[in-house]
Design a protein around this motif. Structure first.
Motif, PDB file in Angstrom:
ATOM      1  N   VAL A 298       0.850  -1.194   0.000  1.00 41.11           N
ATOM      2  CA  VAL A 298       0.000   0.000   0.000  1.00 41.11           C
ATOM      3  C   VAL A 298       0.885   1.243   0.000  1.00 41.11           C
ATOM      4  O   VAL A 298       1.777   1.374   0.834  1.00 41.11           O
ATOM      5  N   LEU A 299       0.645   2.165  -0.946  1.00 39.45           N
ATOM      6  CA  LEU A 299       1.447   3.369  -1.106  1.00 39.45           C
ATOM      7  C   LEU A 299       0.553   4.597  -1.012  1.00 39.45           C
ATOM      8  O   LEU A 299      -0.501   4.652  -1.653  1.00 39.45           O
ATOM      9  N   TYR A 300       0.985   5.577  -0.245  1.00 39.38           N
ATOM     10  CA  TYR A 300       0.242   6.832  -0.178  1.00 39.38           C
ATOM     11  C   TYR A 300       0.281   7.549  -1.528  1.00 39.38           C
ATOM     12  O   TYR A 300       1.325   7.669  -2.163  1.00 39.38           O
ATOM     13  N   GLY A 301      -0.872   8.046  -1.971  1.00 39.25           N
ATOM     14  CA  GLY A 301      -0.968   8.869  -3.172  1.00 39.25           C
ATOM     15  C   GLY A 301      -2.109   9.855  -3.026  1.00 39.25           C
ATOM     16  O   GLY A 301      -3.120   9.557  -2.391  1.00 39.25           O
ATOM     17  N   SER A 302      -1.957  11.024  -3.622  1.00 36.18           N
ATOM     18  CA  SER A 302      -2.941  12.091  -3.416  1.00 36.18           C
ATOM     19  C   SER A 302      -3.868  12.330  -4.605  1.00 36.18           C
ATOM     20  O   SER A 302      -5.008  12.743  -4.439  1.00 36.18           O
ATOM     21  N   ASP A 303      -3.366  12.139  -5.824  1.00 37.05           N
ATOM     22  CA  ASP A 303      -4.052  12.567  -7.051  1.00 37.05           C
ATOM     23  C   ASP A 303      -4.083  14.090  -7.166  1.00 37.05           C
ATOM     24  O   ASP A 303      -4.979  14.662  -7.785  1.00 37.05           O
ATOM     25  N   TYR A 304      -3.108  14.765  -6.580  1.00 36.30           N
ATOM     26  CA  TYR A 304      -2.943  16.212  -6.717  1.00 36.30           C
ATOM     27  C   TYR A 304      -2.753  16.565  -8.189  1.00 36.30           C
ATOM     28  O   TYR A 304      -2.099  15.820  -8.920  1.00 36.30           O
ATOM     29  N   PRO A 305      -3.307  17.684  -8.676  1.00 39.19           N
ATOM     30  CA  PRO A 305      -4.066  18.728  -7.973  1.00 39.19           C
ATOM     31  C   PRO A 305      -5.577  18.493  -7.963  1.00 39.19           C
ATOM     32  O   PRO A 305      -6.328  19.376  -7.539  1.00 39.19           O
ATOM     33  N   ILE A 306      -6.017  17.318  -8.427  1.00 38.59           N
ATOM     34  CA  ILE A 306      -7.452  17.018  -8.397  1.00 38.59           C
ATOM     35  C   ILE A 306      -7.927  16.929  -6.952  1.00 38.59           C
ATOM     36  O   ILE A 306      -9.032  17.345  -6.613  1.00 38.59           O
ATOM     37  N   ARG A 307      -7.078  16.383  -6.082  1.00 35.20           N
ATOM     38  CA  ARG A 307      -7.356  16.307  -4.647  1.00 35.20           C
ATOM     39  C   ARG A 307      -6.260  17.034  -3.889  1.00 35.20           C
ATOM     40  O   ARG A 307      -5.115  17.117  -4.352  1.00 35.20           O
ATOM     41  N   ALA A 308      -6.575  17.519  -2.713  1.00 34.31           N
ATOM     42  CA  ALA A 308      -5.629  18.270  -1.893  1.00 34.31           C
ATOM     43  C   ALA A 308      -4.736  17.332  -1.091  1.00 34.31           C
ATOM     44  O   ALA A 308      -5.183  16.274  -0.628  1.00 34.31           O
ATOM     45  N   PHE A 309      -3.485  17.724  -0.915  1.00 36.09           N
ATOM     46  CA  PHE A 309      -2.580  16.946  -0.074  1.00 36.09           C
ATOM     47  C   PHE A 309      -3.151  16.783   1.327  1.00 36.09           C
ATOM     48  O   PHE A 309      -3.019  15.716   1.950  1.00 36.09           O
ATOM     49  N   SER A 310      -3.780  17.834   1.856  1.00 40.05           N
ATOM     50  CA  SER A 310      -4.239  17.809   3.245  1.00 40.05           C
ATOM     51  C   SER A 310      -5.241  16.693   3.497  1.00 40.05           C
ATOM     52  O   SER A 310      -5.107  15.918   4.450  1.00 40.05           O
ATOM     53  N   THR A 311      -6.260  16.581   2.638  1.00 42.23           N
ATOM     54  CA  THR A 311      -7.280  15.558   2.868  1.00 42.23           C
ATOM     55  C   THR A 311      -6.730  14.160   2.600  1.00 42.23           C
ATOM     56  O   THR A 311      -7.115  13.199   3.275  1.00 42.23           O
ATOM     57  N   GLN A 312      -5.829  14.039   1.637  1.00 39.75           N
ATOM     58  CA  GLN A 312      -5.305  12.715   1.302  1.00 39.75           C
ATOM     59  C   GLN A 312      -4.307  12.222   2.348  1.00 39.75           C
ATOM     60  O   GLN A 312      -4.223  11.021   2.619  1.00 39.75           O
ATOM     61  N   LEU A 313      -3.551  13.139   2.952  1.00 39.06           N
ATOM     62  CA  LEU A 313      -2.681  12.743   4.064  1.00 39.06           C
ATOM     63  C   LEU A 313      -3.506  12.438   5.309  1.00 39.06           C
ATOM     64  O   LEU A 313      -3.127  11.584   6.114  1.00 39.06           O
ATOM     65  N   ALA A 314      -4.626  13.135   5.465  1.00 37.34           N
ATOM     66  CA  ALA A 314      -5.501  12.849   6.604  1.00 37.34           C
ATOM     67  C   ALA A 314      -6.028  11.423   6.535  1.00 37.34           C
ATOM     68  O   ALA A 314      -6.289  10.797   7.565  1.00 37.34           O
ATOM     69  N   ARG A 315      -6.186  10.888   5.330  1.00 36.54           N
ATOM     70  CA  ARG A 315      -6.595   9.488   5.165  1.00 36.54           C
ATOM     71  C   ARG A 315      -5.598   8.553   5.853  1.00 36.54           C
ATOM     72  O   ARG A 315      -5.998   7.559   6.465  1.00 36.54           O
ATOM     73  N   ILE A 316      -4.316   8.890   5.744  1.00 40.70           N
ATOM     74  CA  ILE A 316      -3.274   8.068   6.380  1.00 40.70           C
ATOM     75  C   ILE A 316      -3.238   8.337   7.884  1.00 40.70           C
ATOM     76  O   ILE A 316      -3.184   7.407   8.705  1.00 40.70           O
ATOM     77  N   ASP A 317      -3.279   9.617   8.258  1.00 38.50           N
ATOM     78  CA  ASP A 317      -3.157   9.993   9.668  1.00 38.50           C
ATOM     79  C   ASP A 317      -4.300   9.453  10.515  1.00 38.50           C
ATOM     80  O   ASP A 317      -4.139   9.237  11.724  1.00 38.50           O
ATOM     81  N   SER A 318      -5.454   9.248   9.906  1.00 31.85           N
ATOM     82  CA  SER A 318      -6.636   8.842  10.673  1.00 31.85           C
ATOM     83  C   SER A 318      -6.634   7.364  11.048  1.00 31.85           C
ATOM     84  O   SER A 318      -7.456   6.927  11.856  1.00 31.85           O
ATOM     85  N   VAL A 319      -5.714   6.599  10.458  1.00 31.99           N
ATOM     86  CA  VAL A 319      -5.714   5.150  10.674  1.00 31.99           C
ATOM     87  C   VAL A 319      -4.672   4.773  11.724  1.00 31.99           C
ATOM     88  O   VAL A 319      -3.525   5.226  11.678  1.00 31.99           O
ATOM     89  N   ASP A 320      -5.070   3.946  12.649  1.00 32.11           N
ATOM     90  CA  ASP A 320      -4.170   3.465  13.697  1.00 32.11           C
ATOM     91  C   ASP A 320      -3.287   2.362  13.123  1.00 32.11           C
ATOM     92  O   ASP A 320      -3.795   1.285  12.787  1.00 32.11           O
ATOM     93  N   MET A 321      -2.006   2.640  12.992  1.00 26.06           N
ATOM     94  CA  MET A 321      -1.056   1.636  12.508  1.00 26.06           C
ATOM     95  C   MET A 321       0.277   1.853  13.185  1.00 26.06           C
ATOM     96  O   MET A 321       0.529   2.921  13.760  1.00 26.06           O
ATOM     97  N   SER A 322       1.143   0.854  13.123  1.00 25.98           N
ATOM     98  CA  SER A 322       2.449   0.975  13.753  1.00 25.98           C
ATOM     99  C   SER A 322       3.286   2.021  13.020  1.00 25.98           C
ATOM    100  O   SER A 322       3.031   2.356  11.849  1.00 25.98           O
ATOM    101  N   ALA A 323       4.309   2.522  13.683  1.00 23.18           N
ATOM    102  CA  ALA A 323       5.214   3.492  13.058  1.00 23.18           C
ATOM    103  C   ALA A 323       5.893   2.870  11.843  1.00 23.18           C
ATOM    104  O   ALA A 323       6.101   3.543  10.821  1.00 23.18           O
TER     105      ALA A 323
END
Length: 257
Positions: free
Chosen positions: A212-237
């Protein structure tokens, strides 16, 4: 560190790349993104079937951007499979195999298992060059040649050594994750629409954090909301580092691990 695995620049002959790159770099810096995949987006530039001159223009522009920012951008060459394969193979040899472009991007020009792709797949597989492929499950507004995750899976089974990043977790949904689960050569990026609860957790559980790789689809989507997708999930460091950058650094390079 953060590496974005799905970013576009909508440059054209009348829209130079320099201001677009400057804007993207500014937004990347705001969100701590150090490197990013880089793709032209011919759909929004008005042509999903670029001719040979347009393909060459895209390749040369990507080379200019890569040379201007060698430690930032990981460029992918948009491929039009309806062009003569001899031309496409020559373009890939010049700009990918012997140039600074990292890999290939396929969009909605042809269903993934169409035979016209085969010479291109063979080239990518033989030289261990990464491929990013758009996919989406849709009930409305699906284009004629838009691949689903099932289409990607059929193609991947025929090319088990081809490294494939299937785009758009939110477009793949739960069914798409299952389509590729048994195919270790297929990875999944987290882009696609706005974040929806549960999809990332499901992908991590079913595929493992290595795919699984983080991706934003910028500039169609904002970095902020797409990073929040990662930040909102409880996972190990460790898993978070894999999703945010380690997996991307392994995937987006020629020659594999």
């Amino acid at each position: 560190m953060i590496v974005d695995s799905h970013l576009h620049l909508v440059f054209t002959r009348t829209q130079p790349w320099e201001p677009l790159v400057e804007k993207a770099l500014h937004h990347m810096q705001m969100h701590g993104i150090e490197k990013t995949c880089l793709m032209p987006h011919p759909q929004f530039a008005g042509n999903i079937y670029p001719n040979q001159a347009d393909m060459t223009f895209q390749a040369e522009t990507l080379v200019e951007i890569a040379n201007a920012h060698p430690d930032v951008f990981l460029p992918l060459l948009f491929i039009n499979p309806s062009l003569p394969s001899a031309f496409t193979l020559e373009l890939m040899e010049k700009y990918i195999l012997n140039g600074p472009i990292i890999g290939a991007k396929f969009h909605i020009s042809m269903i993934a298992d169409d035979d016209r792709y085969e010479p291109i797949y063979d080239f990518l597989e033989r030289h261990d060059i990464p491929l990013l492929f758009h996919s989406w499950y849709k009930t409305v507004q699906r284009t004629t040649f838009e691949s689903t995750p099932a289409d990607i899976a059929r193609m991947a089974r025929k090319h088990p050594k081809l490294r494939i990043l299937m785009a758009h977790l939110t477009g793949a949904k739960l069914r798409g994750v299952q389509d590729i689960k048994a195919l270790p050569n297929v990875y999944l990026d987290t882009s696609g629409s706005q974040p929806e609860e549960g999809y990332l957790e499901y992908a991590l559980r079913e595929l493992g954090s290595d795919r699984v790789l983080y991706g934003s689809d910028y500039p169609i989507r904002a970095f902020s909301t797409q990073l929040a997708r990662i930040d909102s999930v409880d996972m190990s460091a460790e898993d978070r580092d894999k999703v945010l950058y380690r997996n991307a650094l392994q995937f987006f390079r020629k020659g594999g691990a």
